[in-house]
Design a protein around this motif. Structure first.
Motif, PDB file in Angstrom:
ATOM      1  N   THR A  69     -10.159  -7.565   0.473  1.00  0.00           N
ATOM      2  CA  THR A  69      -8.833  -7.628   1.075  1.00  0.00           C
ATOM      3  C   THR A  69      -8.520  -9.085   1.370  1.00  0.00           C
ATOM      4  N   LEU A  70      -7.398  -9.547   0.873  1.00  0.00           N
ATOM      5  CA  LEU A  70      -7.008 -10.936   1.067  1.00  0.00           C
ATOM      6  C   LEU A  70      -5.838 -10.983   2.043  1.00  0.00           C
ATOM      7  N   LYS A  71      -6.150 -11.064   3.333  1.00  0.00           N
ATOM      8  CA  LYS A  71      -5.113 -11.042   4.363  1.00  0.00           C
ATOM      9  C   LYS A  71      -4.186 -12.238   4.261  1.00  0.00           C
ATOM     10  N   LYS A  75      -0.118 -12.159   3.828  1.00  0.00           N
ATOM     11  CA  LYS A  75       0.740 -12.796   4.819  1.00  0.00           C
ATOM     12  C   LYS A  75       1.679 -13.792   4.146  1.00  0.00           C
ATOM     13  N   TYR A  76       1.157 -14.550   3.164  1.00  0.00           N
ATOM     14  CA  TYR A  76       1.981 -15.508   2.428  1.00  0.00           C
ATOM     15  C   TYR A  76       3.101 -14.788   1.697  1.00  0.00           C
ATOM     16  N   THR A  79       5.771 -13.627   4.159  1.00  0.00           N
ATOM     17  CA  THR A  79       6.563 -14.766   4.615  1.00  0.00           C
ATOM     18  C   THR A  79       7.537 -15.207   3.534  1.00  0.00           C
ATOM     19  N   LYS A  80       7.091 -15.213   2.287  1.00  0.00           N
ATOM     20  CA  LYS A  80       7.957 -15.602   1.173  1.00  0.00           C
ATOM     21  C   LYS A  80       9.139 -14.641   1.043  1.00  0.00           C
ATOM     22  N   LEU A  81       8.898 -13.339   1.201  1.00  0.00           N
ATOM     23  CA  LEU A  81       9.970 -12.356   1.122  1.00  0.00           C
ATOM     24  C   LEU A  81      11.016 -12.563   2.217  1.00  0.00           C
ATOM     25  N   LEU A  82      10.582 -13.045   3.369  1.00  0.00           N
ATOM     26  CA  LEU A  82      11.491 -13.214   4.509  1.00  0.00           C
ATOM     27  C   LEU A  82      12.212 -14.555   4.518  1.00  0.00           C
TER      28      LEU A  82
END
Length: 165
Positions: A69-71, A75-76, A79-82
């Motif tokens: 699992t690459l948390k 998360k990146y 953040t990119k979607l937002l």
């Protein structure tokens, strides 16, 4: 304002588009990268084949393993979607409606008037559906942009329907 866009006219299937769900679509394009020249097109079938082949080869050699699992990567991506501006190719939706024989143009309907494009020209159009992570609520639901960036500062706004003729 309506956030649903119909594709109507000389098509086999009348399709209704909902741009609010395209943020989850793998075909979305980061327009910041696209217009800065960093974007590269990927053939979906070719990418799928490469990933599947690599996975199959790895399983044969190493055996089945549970992926880590690459948390930080998740998360990146969140953040990119937002924070990014996204669009999607217009052509795929018109083709899915299956235009009838003899179709010559696609008309974009807006409250301010109509904008006609030749059927061949739709391959050069993008539908911008978010700006800096936010849907285009005030003058959307989509903006029509040319892929060459010629109308990036003055896109077609307030799109209400696509009519195939």
């Amino acid at each position: 304002m309506e956030f649903i866009i119909p594709i109507k006219g000389a098509v086999k299937f009348n399709i209704t588009l909902d741009p609010s769900v395209w943020i989850f679509d793998d075909r979305r394009i980061d327009l910041d990268d696209f217009f800065s020249g960093k974007y590269e097109y990927k053939d979906e079938l070719e990418e799928y084949t490469k990933v599947t082949s690599a996975h199959w080869s790895r399983e044969i050699i190493e055996g089945s393993t549970v992926p880590p699992t690459l948390k930080s990567e998740k998360k990146y991506e969140r953040t990119k979607l937002l924070t990014s501006t996204f669009g999607i190719d217009m052509k795929q939706f018109i083709i899915n409606a299956e235009p009838l024989m003899g179709v010559t143009k696609v008309v974009v309907e807006t409250p301010d008037g109509e904008h006609a494009f030749s059927f061949e020209e739709i391959d050069s159009l993008l539908l911008k559906f978010s700006h800096k992570g936010k849907p285009l609520r005030e003058d959307g639901p989509v903006h029509i942009l040319h892929k060459d960036g010629s109308n990036i500062n003055n896109p077609i706004k307030n799109v209400t329907a696509f009519r195939v003729e």
